[in-house]
Design a protein around this motif. Structure first.
Motif, PDB file in Angstrom:
ATOM      1  N   CYS A   1      56.517  -6.679  -0.441  1.00 19.28           N
ATOM      2  CA  CYS A   1      56.843  -5.250  -0.588  1.00 19.28           C
ATOM      3  C   CYS A   1      58.122  -5.073  -1.398  1.00 19.28           C
ATOM      4  CB  CYS A   1      56.983  -4.597   0.787  1.00 19.28           C
ATOM      5  SG  CYS A   1      55.419  -4.491   1.696  1.00 19.28           S
TER       6      CYS A   1
ATOM      7  N   ALA B   1      52.958  -6.704  15.498  1.00 17.78           N
ATOM      8  CA  ALA B   1      52.523  -5.646  14.584  1.00 17.78           C
ATOM      9  C   ALA B   1      53.703  -4.770  14.161  1.00 17.78           C
ATOM     10  CB  ALA B   1      51.432  -4.798  15.237  1.00 17.78           C
ATOM     11  N   GLY B   2      54.554  -4.437  15.114  1.00 14.84           N
ATOM     12  CA  GLY B   2      55.733  -3.639  14.804  1.00 14.84           C
ATOM     13  C   GLY B   2      56.671  -4.380  13.858  1.00 14.84           C
TER      14      GLY B   2
ATOM     15  N   TYR C   1      55.824  -6.618  11.620  1.00 15.88           N
ATOM     16  CA  TYR C   1      55.237  -6.601  10.278  1.00 15.88           C
ATOM     17  C   TYR C   1      55.434  -5.236   9.610  1.00 15.88           C
ATOM     18  CZ  TYR C   1      52.800 -11.015  11.370  1.00 15.88           C
ATOM     19  OH  TYR C   1      52.496 -12.315  11.696  1.00 15.88           O
ATOM     20  N   ALA C   2      55.245  -4.149  10.360  1.00 14.65           N
ATOM     21  CA  ALA C   2      55.368  -2.802   9.796  1.00 14.65           C
ATOM     22  C   ALA C   2      56.795  -2.531   9.312  1.00 14.65           C
ATOM     23  CB  ALA C   2      54.954  -1.762  10.835  1.00 14.65           C
TER      24      ALA C   2
ATOM     25  N   ALA D   1      57.635  -4.453   6.165  1.00 17.54           N
ATOM     26  CA  ALA D   1      57.043  -3.832   4.977  1.00 17.54           C
ATOM     27  C   ALA D   1      57.894  -2.654   4.504  1.00 17.54           C
ATOM     28  CB  ALA D   1      55.620  -3.370   5.287  1.00 17.54           C
TER      29      ALA D   1
END
Length: 575
Positions: free
Chosen positions: A162, A204-205, A207-208, A211
């Motif tokens: 990103c 998941a948090g 990774y978010a 990004a």
């Protein structure tokens, strides 16, 4: 003065021969085989043989009678360029303006205090959040949110991908809105997102957030470097970029000290110490971002602002010195407005400049070898039996030596007028240390392994040299804006590769990963010399074409050509 001498006196500074450019840029280029009437020919008559005075260590402060705009025809040509481009400083362009060396020295020191110091602080704010994850994982962060080393690598890959994806779009937005508007905006935004890592609870948090951080941080470095070119001449920038990049070691030292204390807050409010680390450091950098709105002027003649004062930072005479010294060093710095966007056509032209791609390849691979040991240093030390507190403090010596070597290698490059060979010293330094990591037996003392890692991470960082090299060879504002982003995109691509070399099944000694790093190091050493050879070859081809022209044709070419930037026949690549 002969017609040939008049031609080269009036020629474009950023396009002149390597020895003349060396005097204004203080870094070297190939001049062998040049004829006396070529742009790569004699400059001794005008500049007193810069090489004999110390390989580029030439004092060029103060105005002179013989400069780029001494020829009225050339001066009017560039005045028209600046008017058509609506260059923001064109009202201060004056080919006849004179100033003293002492005036310029004092003014450069003033610019250093006003511009360079705050740029350094802003970079610290960026790197604090790029590196604090390395300290957070020494405090059991991965286990507490259900992650392992591979998960961490994937998160870093997402961040870097990103970061890479944002480089060029961010640079284009910054060129349209102005770095003084865009950079503070993304700084405040990334500080908020970085602070929110305190509330992470799952993979998941993680990774978010990685990004989002990559997208917000990606454009900062090329944007800030382009902004700095609005205030500094070509020869002044590399050494200042070296000081700029001391932010990396400063943040690692200060960050390690902060982490050693903050991570001891574990248990307060039921939180792990790593949560407090993210929250506190996010709050710190929000304030840096807010103040940046007031402390970043758009350009040398645009410092008047309610925060900076009604009269601004510079007097009218100082503005005249700032603008004319920059344009006499490189007239192309006025061929675009600092609020002018780089459209698709200009973007494509910049990407199509294939002769810049060898530098991009260097950016891709040269920083890979030290990256995994640097990212995992505290984690490796924890695996070797050191405490959280010890692991963070033991990172400090290598960062101090890193800063010292960064300044030394940049000074040497500037002193001897050499880029490629001096920059290759970074991977030459790294080679024996990586070889030692490959060969050390598993029974080796943790302190021996720590000593090897410290030696490796103390390497002379050549990034300031390469960024200045890239900017010089770009030779136009529109190319410089894009090439800075492209170069950093390749650097981040290399970081993506580096973040996946150390794997879960290879810890804690990472023998397989270190063998990969050893092979890349050998490749990098060879690459620097191949790129140097490439630019010597390209310069010789241009030299033959230029010498095939008559003096009248050369003079007519300089004034009327539609060729831009590095495509000009009278431009020579430095190496």
């Amino acid at each position: 003065m002969s017609k040939e001498s008049e031609l080269f006196k009036s020629g474009k500074a950023s396009d002149l021969e390597p020895e003349i450019k060396e005097a204004s840029d203080s870094l070297g280029a190939d001049t062998k085989g040049a004829s006396p009437t070529s742009p790569a020919g004699t400059s001794k008559e005008a500049l007193g043989d810069a090489r004999d005075e110390g390989e580029g260590e030439v004092e060029d402060y103060g105005s002179t009678e013989n400069h780029i705009f001494s020829d009225p025809v050339v001066a009017e040509h560039w005045r028209g360029v600046y008017e058509r481009a609506r260059y923001e400083n064109r009202h201060r362009f004056d080919p006849d303006f004179r100033w003293t060396a002492d005036e310029e020295r004092r003014l450069v020191r003033k610019v250093d205090k006003r511009i360079m110091v705050w740029a350094w602080i802003m970079f610290c704010a960026l790197d604090l959040h790029r590196r604090n994850i390395n300290r957070a994982i020494s405090d059991n962060m991965l286990a507490e949110i259900g992650m392992n080393t591979n998960d961490f690598n994937y998160g870093q890959t997402i961040f870097l991908a990103c970061f890479l994806a944002a480089e060029l779009p961010s640079g284009l937005v910054s060129k349209k809105l102005g770095a003084d508007v865009w950079i503070p905006t993304i700084m405040v935004s990334w500080s908020i997102v970085a602070g929110s890592q305190a509330f992470l609870s799952n993979r998941a948090g993680f990774y978010a957030i990685k990004a989002l951080l990559g997208l917000l941080m990606g454009g900062f470095i090329p944007d800030i470097v382009l902004w700095l070119t609005y205030f500094y001449k070509s020869r002044e920038l590399p050494l200042r970029l070296a000081w700029f990049w001391t932010a990396l070691s400063t943040v690692n030292i200060v960050g390690s000290l902060l982490a050693a204390g903050i991570l001891r807050m574990r248990g307060i409010n039921g939180w792990g110490g790593w949560r407090w680390l993210f929250l506190i450091e996010g709050i710190i950098t929000i304030f840096v971002g807010i103040f940046s709105w007031g402390l970043m002027p758009p350009g040398p003649t645009q410092t008047r602002h309610w925060f900076r004062g009604r009269d601004g930072w510079f007097s009218e005479r100082e503005e005249l010195i700032l603008v004319n010294r920059l344009l006499r060093d490189d007239p192309s710095k006025g061929d675009m407005n600092n609020r002018q966007a780089v459209g698709p056509t200009l973007l494509f032209k910049a990407v199509r400049d294939w002769e810049m791609w060898p530098l991009y390849l260097i950016g891709l691979t040269t920083y890979i070898p030290p990256a995994p040991p640097g990212s995992y240093l505290s984690y490796i030390l924890r695996q070797l039996g050191f405490s959280v507190f010890e692991a963070n403090l033991l990172a400090i010596p290598s960062q101090f030596l890193f800063a010292v070597n960064l300044l030394i290698v940049t000074w040497v490059s500037r002193r001897v007028g050499e880029r490629a060979i001096v920059s290759s010293s970074s991977n030459i330094w790294i080679f024996p240390w990586v070889l030692a990591l490959v060969l050390l037996p598993a029974t080796a003392s943790p302190w021996v392994r720590y000593g090897v890692l410290t030696g490796l991470l103390s390497y002379p960082y050549c990034h300031a040299i390469l960024v200045g090299w890239n900017a010089h060879n770009s030779n136009a504002v529109r190319t410089r804006a894009v090439s800075a982003a492209l170069y950093n995109m390749f650097v981040q691509s290399g970081n993506i590769i580096a973040s996946n070399i150390y794997r879960e099944d290879d810890q804690p000694l990472y023998r397989r990963g270190n063998r990969v790093l050893l092979g890349i190091t050998v490749f990098n050493i060879a690459l620097f010399y191949l790129v140097k050879g490439f630019y010597i070859w390209r310069n010789r081809i241009r030299e033959r074409k230029w010498n095939a022209m008559t003096p009248e044709e050369q003079e007519n070419y300089i004034v009327t050509t539609k060729d831009e930037g590095m495509q000009r026949l009278d431009f020579r690549f430095v190496h």
